[in-house]
Enzyme design. Sequence first.
Site, PDB file in Angstrom:
ATOM      1  N   ASP A  56      -4.357 -14.045  23.480  1.00 51.72           N
ATOM      2  CA  ASP A  56      -4.410 -13.922  24.933  1.00 51.72           C
ATOM      3  C   ASP A  56      -5.309 -12.734  25.278  1.00 51.72           C
ATOM      4  OD1 ASP A  56      -3.359 -14.735  27.550  1.00 51.72           O
ATOM      5  OD2 ASP A  56      -2.085 -12.987  27.472  1.00 51.72           O
ATOM      6  N   PHE A  84       0.243 -20.548  31.623  1.00 48.36           N
ATOM      7  CA  PHE A  84       1.325 -20.120  30.746  1.00 48.36           C
ATOM      8  C   PHE A  84       1.881 -21.354  30.045  1.00 48.36           C
ATOM      9  CE2 PHE A  84       5.272 -18.483  29.149  1.00 48.36           C
ATOM     10  CZ  PHE A  84       4.898 -17.221  28.740  1.00 48.36           C
ATOM     11  N   GLU A 124      -0.748 -16.594  14.170  1.00 50.22           N
ATOM     12  CA  GLU A 124      -0.173 -16.243  15.468  1.00 50.22           C
ATOM     13  C   GLU A 124      -0.182 -17.475  16.368  1.00 50.22           C
ATOM     14  OE1 GLU A 124       1.655 -14.712  17.337  1.00 50.22           O
ATOM     15  OE2 GLU A 124       0.739 -13.014  18.372  1.00 50.22           O
ATOM     16  N   ASP A 125       0.765 -17.549  17.285  1.00 46.91           N
ATOM     17  CA  ASP A 125       0.834 -18.697  18.178  1.00 46.91           C
ATOM     18  C   ASP A 125      -0.326 -18.731  19.160  1.00 46.91           C
ATOM     19  OD1 ASP A 125       1.768 -16.459  19.594  1.00 46.91           O
ATOM     20  OD2 ASP A 125       3.600 -17.408  20.320  1.00 46.91           O
ATOM     21  N   ARG A 149      11.291 -23.120  23.186  1.00 44.49           N
ATOM     22  CA  ARG A 149      10.594 -23.093  21.888  1.00 44.49           C
ATOM     23  C   ARG A 149      10.673 -24.438  21.175  1.00 44.49           C
ATOM     24  NH1 ARG A 149       9.231 -17.731  20.644  1.00 44.49           N
ATOM     25  NH2 ARG A 149      10.745 -16.154  21.299  1.00 44.49           N
TER      26      ARG A 149
END
Length: 177
Positions: free
Chosen positions: A102, A151, A98-99, A164
């Site tokens: 959070d 963010f 997963e990136d 991206r």
Amino acid sequence: MKGLGTEVLLPKEEIMRRVTELAASITKDYTGKDLLVVGVLKGSFIFMADLIRVIQIPSTVDFVRIASYGRKKVSAGRIVIDKDVDTPVTGRDLLIVEDILDTGLTLSGLVDMMKQRNPASLKVCVLLDKPSRRLVPFTADYVGFSIPDEFVVGYGLDCDEKYRYFPEVRILRESEA
Ligand code: XMP
Ligand code: MG
């Protein structure tokens, strides 16, 4: 006038250095195993592409996409899959990629769901972790970088599908233009 500005948090070279280290740990841990790498779309696609090419053992790859309701996730453990893996995971050594970790809601839900399919083993690898944002307890097995509550975009991560393609991870914030 206010606009959106970006500032480099993690340069490309630093990311690649860390990806190589993660791959070395994964190689060591999975030698002799039946490694199935499952990426969470879309954010993980660049990280996963780099990672599997430096892991020194054969892997097969697949992807899942989690439905998101606007920007909000449903409550813990109740994620909805809108693209499932094509590969049966039963008996496989599953590594979810997963990136960013959070609140933890996505990964805790996905891990619970995948465990019900009885993989031989299940671990999680994330490029980024924002530990201060957690709403449910969750620890990834492999973490690229622990980052502050900002963010971030680039290296696969987006804001409304933009950015991206940045080679590096950048902080996105409002700026005086
Ligand atoms: P959880 O369920 O752990 O979800 O809150 C993680 C997902 O939230 C998104 N996310 C971000 N995406 N920059 C992004 O581009 C960020 O800083 C960020 N923080 C969270 C992302 O989709 C991730 O899969
Ligand atoms: Mg994501």
